[in-house]
Design a protein around this motif. Sequence first.
Motif, PDB file in Angstrom:
ATOM      1  N   PRO A  42     -34.089   0.963 -41.638  1.00 39.96           N
ATOM      2  CA  PRO A  42     -34.092   0.345 -42.955  1.00 39.96           C
ATOM      3  C   PRO A  42     -35.032  -0.863 -43.020  1.00 39.96           C
ATOM      4  O   PRO A  42     -35.062  -1.669 -42.092  1.00 39.96           O
ATOM      5  CB  PRO A  42     -32.638  -0.103 -43.118  1.00 39.96           C
ATOM      6  CG  PRO A  42     -32.121  -0.292 -41.740  1.00 39.96           C
ATOM      7  CD  PRO A  42     -32.957   0.503 -40.803  1.00 39.96           C
ATOM      8  N   THR A  91     -40.315  -0.058 -34.799  1.00 34.78           N
ATOM      9  CA  THR A  91     -41.143  -1.035 -35.516  1.00 34.78           C
ATOM     10  C   THR A  91     -42.490  -1.227 -34.811  1.00 34.78           C
ATOM     11  O   THR A  91     -43.517  -1.453 -35.472  1.00 34.78           O
ATOM     12  CB  THR A  91     -40.403  -2.385 -35.675  1.00 34.78           C
ATOM     13  OG1 THR A  91     -39.776  -2.721 -34.433  1.00 34.78           O
ATOM     14  CG2 THR A  91     -39.357  -2.320 -36.766  1.00 34.78           C
ATOM     15  N   GLN A 113     -40.962  -6.991 -38.634  1.00 36.61           N
ATOM     16  CA  GLN A 113     -41.172  -7.624 -37.332  1.00 36.61           C
ATOM     17  C   GLN A 113     -41.064  -6.558 -36.262  1.00 36.61           C
ATOM     18  O   GLN A 113     -40.128  -5.747 -36.291  1.00 36.61           O
ATOM     19  CB  GLN A 113     -40.097  -8.678 -37.117  1.00 36.61           C
ATOM     20  CG  GLN A 113     -40.306  -9.469 -35.861  1.00 36.61           C
ATOM     21  CD  GLN A 113     -39.457 -10.723 -35.861  1.00 36.61           C
ATOM     22  OE1 GLN A 113     -38.516 -10.847 -36.642  1.00 36.61           O
ATOM     23  NE2 GLN A 113     -39.779 -11.633 -34.992  1.00 36.61           N
ATOM     24  N   MET A 119     -28.235   0.819 -39.364  1.00 39.79           N
ATOM     25  CA  MET A 119     -28.019   1.876 -40.366  1.00 39.79           C
ATOM     26  C   MET A 119     -28.573   3.186 -39.841  1.00 39.79           C
ATOM     27  O   MET A 119     -29.563   3.189 -39.103  1.00 39.79           O
ATOM     28  CB  MET A 119     -28.751   1.528 -41.654  1.00 39.79           C
ATOM     29  CG  MET A 119     -28.090   0.428 -42.420  1.00 39.79           C
ATOM     30  SD  MET A 119     -28.814   0.259 -44.047  1.00 39.79           S
ATOM     31  CE  MET A 119     -27.796  -1.067 -44.670  1.00 39.79           C
TER      32      MET A 119
HETATM   33  P1  FAD Z   1     -34.640  -1.407 -31.656  1.00 42.89           P
HETATM   34  O1  FAD Z   1     -35.034  -1.759 -30.285  1.00 42.89           O
HETATM   35  O2  FAD Z   1     -34.060  -0.059 -31.924  1.00 42.89           O
HETATM   36  O3  FAD Z   1     -33.618  -2.484 -32.166  1.00 42.89           O
HETATM   37  C1  FAD Z   1     -33.840  -3.884 -32.156  1.00 42.89           C
HETATM   38  C2  FAD Z   1     -32.718  -4.515 -32.960  1.00 42.89           C
HETATM   39  O4  FAD Z   1     -32.827  -4.105 -34.330  1.00 42.89           O
HETATM   40  C3  FAD Z   1     -31.336  -4.036 -32.517  1.00 42.89           C
HETATM   41  O5  FAD Z   1     -30.773  -4.834 -31.541  1.00 42.89           O
HETATM   42  C4  FAD Z   1     -30.561  -3.996 -33.779  1.00 42.89           C
HETATM   43  O6  FAD Z   1     -29.995  -5.269 -34.006  1.00 42.89           O
HETATM   44  C5  FAD Z   1     -31.568  -3.708 -34.856  1.00 42.89           C
HETATM   45  N1  FAD Z   1     -31.610  -2.267 -35.217  1.00 42.89           N
HETATM   46  C6  FAD Z   1     -31.907  -1.224 -34.424  1.00 42.89           C
HETATM   47  N2  FAD Z   1     -31.855  -0.045 -35.064  1.00 42.89           N
HETATM   48  C7  FAD Z   1     -31.501  -0.323 -36.326  1.00 42.89           C
HETATM   49  C8  FAD Z   1     -31.270   0.454 -37.483  1.00 42.89           C
HETATM   50  N3  FAD Z   1     -31.360   1.790 -37.486  1.00 42.89           N
HETATM   51  N4  FAD Z   1     -30.899  -0.186 -38.608  1.00 42.89           N
HETATM   52  C9  FAD Z   1     -30.811  -1.534 -38.645  1.00 42.89           C
HETATM   53  N5  FAD Z   1     -31.031  -2.324 -37.585  1.00 42.89           N
HETATM   54  C10 FAD Z   1     -31.351  -1.747 -36.443  1.00 42.89           C
HETATM   55  N6  FAD Z   1     -36.475  -5.792 -40.447  1.00 42.89           N
HETATM   56  C11 FAD Z   1     -37.691  -6.251 -40.794  1.00 42.89           C
HETATM   57  O7  FAD Z   1     -38.493  -6.593 -39.931  1.00 42.89           O
HETATM   58  N7  FAD Z   1     -38.068  -6.358 -42.111  1.00 42.89           N
HETATM   59  C12 FAD Z   1     -37.240  -6.009 -43.135  1.00 42.89           C
HETATM   60  O8  FAD Z   1     -37.615  -6.088 -44.315  1.00 42.89           O
HETATM   61  C13 FAD Z   1     -35.937  -5.522 -42.790  1.00 42.89           C
HETATM   62  N8  FAD Z   1     -35.085  -5.161 -43.748  1.00 42.89           N
HETATM   63  C14 FAD Z   1     -33.868  -4.645 -43.395  1.00 42.89           C
HETATM   64  C15 FAD Z   1     -33.000  -4.276 -44.437  1.00 42.89           C
HETATM   65  C16 FAD Z   1     -31.763  -3.777 -44.131  1.00 42.89           C
HETATM   66  C17 FAD Z   1     -30.842  -3.354 -45.283  1.00 42.89           C
HETATM   67  C18 FAD Z   1     -31.349  -3.650 -42.771  1.00 42.89           C
HETATM   68  C19 FAD Z   1     -30.005  -3.085 -42.470  1.00 42.89           C
HETATM   69  C20 FAD Z   1     -32.207  -4.021 -41.742  1.00 42.89           C
HETATM   70  C21 FAD Z   1     -33.473  -4.528 -42.038  1.00 42.89           C
HETATM   71  N9  FAD Z   1     -34.366  -4.899 -41.040  1.00 42.89           N
HETATM   72  C22 FAD Z   1     -35.599  -5.415 -41.406  1.00 42.89           C
HETATM   73  C23 FAD Z   1     -34.069  -4.721 -39.601  1.00 42.89           C
HETATM   74  C24 FAD Z   1     -34.771  -3.471 -39.081  1.00 42.89           C
HETATM   75  O9  FAD Z   1     -34.211  -2.321 -39.671  1.00 42.89           O
HETATM   76  C25 FAD Z   1     -34.658  -3.362 -37.540  1.00 42.89           C
HETATM   77  O10 FAD Z   1     -35.377  -4.435 -36.971  1.00 42.89           O
HETATM   78  C26 FAD Z   1     -35.225  -2.054 -36.998  1.00 42.89           C
HETATM   79  O11 FAD Z   1     -34.390  -0.994 -37.356  1.00 42.89           O
HETATM   80  C27 FAD Z   1     -35.411  -2.119 -35.491  1.00 42.89           C
HETATM   81  O12 FAD Z   1     -35.782  -0.847 -34.977  1.00 42.89           O
HETATM   82  P2  FAD Z   1     -36.604  -0.725 -33.628  1.00 42.89           P
HETATM   83  O13 FAD Z   1     -36.520   0.683 -33.161  1.00 42.89           O
HETATM   84  O14 FAD Z   1     -37.960  -1.290 -33.789  1.00 42.89           O
HETATM   85  O15 FAD Z   1     -35.855  -1.697 -32.651  1.00 42.89           O
END
Ligand code: FAD
Length: 272
Positions: A46, A70, A64, A214
């Motif tokens: 998300p 990401t 980020q 999510m």
């Molecule tokens: P991973 O190594 O998988 O995770 C790093 C951290 O990110 C985890 O420890 C956990 O806290 C979080 N994360 C991991 N998977 C998810 C997931 N499926 N959903 C939510 N959080 C997760 N980030 C931004 O940089 N910009 C935004 O505008 C932004 N908006 C968001 C809006 C909402 C409604 C939500 C719920 C989250 C938002 N985030 C945003 C957070 C972003 O979704 C997570 O940083 C991203 O999912 C990380 O994925 P990754 O595989 O890169 O990192």
Amino acid sequence: MFEIIVKKELAPNVKLIEVKAPLIARKALPGQFVILRVYEKGERIPLTIAEKNIETESITIVFQEVGKTTKLLGKLRVGDKISDIVGPLGNPSEIERFGVVIGVGGGVGIAALYPILKGLKEKGNYVISIIGGRSANYVIFREEIEKISDEIYVTTDDGSLGRKGLVTDVLKEILEKRKIDRIWAVGPTIMMKVVSDLTKAYHVPTIVSLNPIMVDGTGMCGGCRVTVGGKIRFTCVDGPEFDGHLVDFDELLTRLKTYKDEETLALRLFEE
Ligand code: FAD
Ligand code: FES
């Protein structure tokens, strides 16, 4: 498929992309988000809609690079396509004329705060913005926020821009002196917790935008479960904004660490 039409680096590991998404751009409102998959078998993540542009039929996302997905998204270039984007999701922010409002934004959350403050300004509110980051490099969207604010305060942990300290230092000073009608806080979970703890003592309604893990974004999987006022809520369909004074932040902080080992492993394998 969704084409990237603009890409910028806003800060170290913080990127902005503008993506062609006509249907989402037409419908998106402040506070809403999308769930995207970079490629067909990729993870769904998300991200908040920071801006929409009706003319170019596009939405802007600021993210980020924190883990595998990401980082992968950050490698895409202008002209590349994202496999799928679902949205707009979540309930829009309640944008009304409240009077004097404060927006508190931290790190990448500043970009997510921007459309909310823009909407509040357009409704005739007096907008005070307090934005902060680790250092000057990390304070993103400053010019955009400045344009729609009646007052703006910037803080950095190291004092390299604005005032040295935390956003909550400035917030406390303002709350001591002035009557504030409503506050929005968007940023790291710990920041939103500290803001909510502070504003509770001053009885100022405070809205936070939660970021739990999510998966489906439709209220089915339960991944984004949070406790608000003692009741279970699903952030994707009941939020993402909630009354900060009622959120169980300690539970949210614990749940965010649930897949730490798997995330670390996924990132290691991706980078190898
Ligand atoms: P991973 O190594 O998988 O995770 C790093 C951290 O990110 C985890 O420890 C956990 O806290 C979080 N994360 C991991 N998977 C998810 C997931 N499926 N959903 C939510 N959080 C997760 N980030 C931004 O940089 N910009 C935004 O505008 C932004 N908006 C968001 C809006 C909402 C409604 C939500 C719920 C989250 C938002 N985030 C945003 C957070 C972003 O979704 C997570 O940083 C991203 O999912 C990380 O994925 P990754 O595989 O890169 O990192
Ligand atoms: Fe599955 Fe909200 S993301 S219930």
